[in-house]
Design a protein around this motif. Structure first.
Motif, PDB file in Angstrom:
ATOM      1  N   VAL A 286       0.844  -1.201   0.000  1.00  0.00           N
ATOM      2  CA  VAL A 286       0.000   0.000   0.000  1.00  0.00           C
ATOM      3  C   VAL A 286       0.875   1.245   0.000  1.00  0.00           C
ATOM      4  O   VAL A 286       0.660   2.186  -0.770  1.00  0.00           O
ATOM      5  CB  VAL A 286      -0.948  -0.004   1.211  1.00  0.00           C
ATOM      6  CG1 VAL A 286      -1.683   1.329   1.334  1.00  0.00           C
ATOM      7  CG2 VAL A 286      -1.954  -1.146   1.096  1.00  0.00           C
ATOM      8  N   LEU A 287       1.889   1.240   0.852  1.00  0.00           N
ATOM      9  CA  LEU A 287       2.794   2.384   0.928  1.00  0.00           C
ATOM     10  C   LEU A 287       3.608   2.532  -0.353  1.00  0.00           C
ATOM     11  O   LEU A 287       3.869   3.657  -0.810  1.00  0.00           O
ATOM     12  CB  LEU A 287       3.714   2.226   2.141  1.00  0.00           C
ATOM     13  CG  LEU A 287       4.523   3.439   2.578  1.00  0.00           C
ATOM     14  CD1 LEU A 287       3.637   4.653   2.814  1.00  0.00           C
ATOM     15  CD2 LEU A 287       5.318   3.109   3.844  1.00  0.00           C
ATOM     16  N   GLY A 298      -8.679   0.284   0.108  1.00  0.00           N
ATOM     17  CA  GLY A 298      -8.325  -0.881   0.902  1.00  0.00           C
ATOM     18  C   GLY A 298      -9.346  -1.180   1.971  1.00  0.00           C
ATOM     19  O   GLY A 298     -10.272  -0.394   2.223  1.00  0.00           O
ATOM     20  N   ALA A 299      -9.175  -2.324   2.611  1.00  0.00           N
ATOM     21  CA  ALA A 299     -10.064  -2.732   3.692  1.00  0.00           C
ATOM     22  C   ALA A 299      -9.711  -1.974   4.966  1.00  0.00           C
ATOM     23  O   ALA A 299      -8.530  -1.777   5.288  1.00  0.00           O
ATOM     24  CB  ALA A 299      -9.957  -4.233   3.924  1.00  0.00           C
ATOM     25  N   GLN A 305      -5.419   0.231   7.506  1.00  0.00           N
ATOM     26  CA  GLN A 305      -6.272   1.361   7.863  1.00  0.00           C
ATOM     27  C   GLN A 305      -5.490   2.515   8.468  1.00  0.00           C
ATOM     28  O   GLN A 305      -6.016   3.631   8.579  1.00  0.00           O
ATOM     29  CB  GLN A 305      -7.361   0.908   8.826  1.00  0.00           C
ATOM     30  CG  GLN A 305      -6.857   0.404  10.160  1.00  0.00           C
ATOM     31  CD  GLN A 305      -7.952  -0.211  11.006  1.00  0.00           C
ATOM     32  OE1 GLN A 305      -9.011   0.372  11.187  1.00  0.00           O
ATOM     33  NE2 GLN A 305      -7.716  -1.417  11.511  1.00  0.00           N
ATOM     34  N   GLU A 306      -4.237   2.260   8.861  1.00  0.00           N
ATOM     35  CA  GLU A 306      -3.401   3.331   9.392  1.00  0.00           C
ATOM     36  C   GLU A 306      -2.534   3.981   8.319  1.00  0.00           C
ATOM     37  O   GLU A 306      -1.974   5.049   8.545  1.00  0.00           O
ATOM     38  CB  GLU A 306      -2.528   2.780  10.528  1.00  0.00           C
ATOM     39  CG  GLU A 306      -3.342   2.270  11.707  1.00  0.00           C
ATOM     40  CD  GLU A 306      -2.507   1.533  12.730  1.00  0.00           C
ATOM     41  OE1 GLU A 306      -1.322   1.896  12.907  1.00  0.00           O
ATOM     42  OE2 GLU A 306      -3.022   0.588  13.355  1.00  0.00           O
ATOM     43  N   ILE A 307      -2.419   3.338   7.161  1.00  0.00           N
ATOM     44  CA  ILE A 307      -1.623   3.900   6.070  1.00  0.00           C
ATOM     45  C   ILE A 307      -2.504   4.746   5.152  1.00  0.00           C
ATOM     46  O   ILE A 307      -2.108   5.818   4.696  1.00  0.00           O
ATOM     47  CB  ILE A 307      -0.955   2.786   5.233  1.00  0.00           C
ATOM     48  CG1 ILE A 307      -0.231   1.788   6.130  1.00  0.00           C
ATOM     49  CG2 ILE A 307       0.028   3.383   4.231  1.00  0.00           C
ATOM     50  CD1 ILE A 307       0.286   0.577   5.389  1.00  0.00           C
ATOM     51  N   THR A 313      -5.803  10.134   1.046  1.00  0.00           N
ATOM     52  CA  THR A 313      -4.886   9.401   0.164  1.00  0.00           C
ATOM     53  C   THR A 313      -5.582   8.218  -0.508  1.00  0.00           C
ATOM     54  O   THR A 313      -4.971   7.508  -1.288  1.00  0.00           O
ATOM     55  CB  THR A 313      -3.672   8.871   0.951  1.00  0.00           C
ATOM     56  OG1 THR A 313      -4.129   7.934   1.932  1.00  0.00           O
ATOM     57  CG2 THR A 313      -2.949  10.015   1.652  1.00  0.00           C
ATOM     58  N   GLY A 314      -6.844   8.006  -0.169  1.00  0.00           N
ATOM     59  CA  GLY A 314      -7.589   6.886  -0.736  1.00  0.00           C
ATOM     60  C   GLY A 314      -8.875   6.688   0.034  1.00  0.00           C
ATOM     61  O   GLY A 314      -9.337   7.584   0.757  1.00  0.00           O
TER      62      GLY A 314
END
Length: 381
Positions: A286-287, A298-299, A305-307, A313-314
């Motif tokens: 993800v990063l 994302g889920a 969920q922290e990224i 950013t999404g």
């Protein structure tokens, strides 16, 4: 500072743990910090005077993670010769157990890291009955560590709920020079003969625990008006590859395993990176996608969920909720201004995730443990 690191997965194996510790070894070389790695063997000839490799077997739940067959006499001799200030144990298997045993025997301070929610994998292999035994073992294994490092707050909370002590954050970074958005815009499209205006992608191990059944259903259930405008690129390898190829829609291509510039180019060419996995302690891919200026859907689970900063950013979706993912994809593709803003914010966020800063913080935490042990030794003299 002299460090001994025990891990059952390392380069050239392909997973987040192996890549993180390879990056860490490079950082230690740059900083001229002496270290020894004790890791599984490889078919490739990767000789190093600081990396000791031992025979190994694949772990049945995760073949990319090896169960090493340590040479105990060799390891003991090397540790006594090297005299490390600290041992870091990365995996709870044979190599980790060896490091734990000799750390105790030789009175060397021990820290460890927790990288994988193995218990969450069990439901994907109908092995849920093993969950309580795995947690019992993991709690025992980590009880001897003066610090246990985890990559996300979600993982820290999970371990603390299970009764783990001395849990600390060791996050992850990304190389924004390697992962960047500056690639020829059409090269990848020409390579895979992609005519559709939008490119959606997924990168990861093709295995059940990545929730690939959810990904495939999302691809099939996109509205016809959107479906005809997108093409999917799926990068990775794993036990589900053959099955997924049989089930794939006509607008999906499997690239196989990609790395380096090829991987970065795939991220950069993508309009959206779609990642439904709910089992991640962090989510390195993800990063990496964000570093390539790509918005991620994302889920809302695990470290992912922290990224992803929702609406910045999404987008985060309800775990395993097909409709939530479909609506999010349609929303971004129908709103190019919003998508463009998220792309810029994604790259900006990735630029703040420096590996150097993250490893420097880890060394500070190492120093705290080493100094604490020195203080105790002096006090007991």
């Amino acid at each position: 500072m002299k460090l001994a690191i025990f891990t059952d997965t390392f380069t050239p194996q392909v997973n987040g743990v192996a890549r993180t510790f390879q990056r860490f070894a490079e950082y230690l070389d740059e900083k001229k910090i002496d270290y020894r790695f004790f890791v599984p063997e490889t078919e490739e000839d990767l000789f190093s005077t600081q990396i000791f490799r031992f025979s190994s077997l694949p772990f049945f739940l995760y073949p990319e993670c090896r169960l090493a067959l340590p040479n105990f006499i060799h390891i003991k001799k090397e540790l006594e010769k090297f005299q490390p200030d600290l041992i870091h144990i990365a995996t709870p298997f044979n190599m980790g157990l060896t490091g734990l045993a000799y750390g105790k025997k030789l009175n060397i301070p021990i820290v460890g890291s927790y990288h994988t929610h193995f218990d969450r994998y069990l439901e994907y292999y109908d092995l849920q009955f093993l969950s309580k035994f795995i947690w019992r073992y993991m709690k025992w294994f980590h009880s001897s560590f003066q610090k246990t490092f985890v990559p996300s707050l979600e993982t820290k909370s999970e371990l603390e709920r299970k009764g783990f002590a001395n849990v600390h954050i060791w996050s992850r970074g990304v190389d924004c020079q390697k992962f960047h958005p500056h690639f020829p815009s059409n090269r990848l499209r020409e390579q895979y003969n992609i005519k559709a205006p939008f490119l959606l992608s997924f990168v990861g191990r093709l295995a059940p625990e990545k929730d690939l059944d959810i990904l495939m259903t999302i691809a099939h259930q996109l509205p016809e008006g959107i479906k005809e405008k997108v093409h999917w690129l799926i990068a990775g390898d794993g036990p589900l590859l053959e099955k997924l190829q049989k089930e794939k829609p006509h607008n999906m291509t499997f690239t196989g395993y990609l790395k380096g510039e090829q991987l970065a180019e795939l991220y950069a060419a993508s309009d959206i990176f779609v990642f439904p996995s709910t089992t991640e302690t962090f989510g390195n891919v993800v990063l990496e996608a964000q570093a390539c200026r790509t918005a991620v859907i994302g889920a809302k689970a695990g470290g992912v969920q922290e990224i992803i900063k929702h609406e910045e950013t999404g987008l985060l979706c309800e775990p395993k909720n097909i409709e939530s993912f479909v609506i999010s994809i349609c929303r971004l593709l129908d709103n190019p201004t919003l998508l463009r803003r998220m792309e810029l914010e994604a790259r900006k966020y990735a630029l703040s995730r420096s590996w150097d800063a993250i490893f420097a913080d880890l060394l500070l935490q190492y120093n705290e443990v080493i100094e604490h042990n020195l203080h105790d030794k002096v006090a007991n003299m």
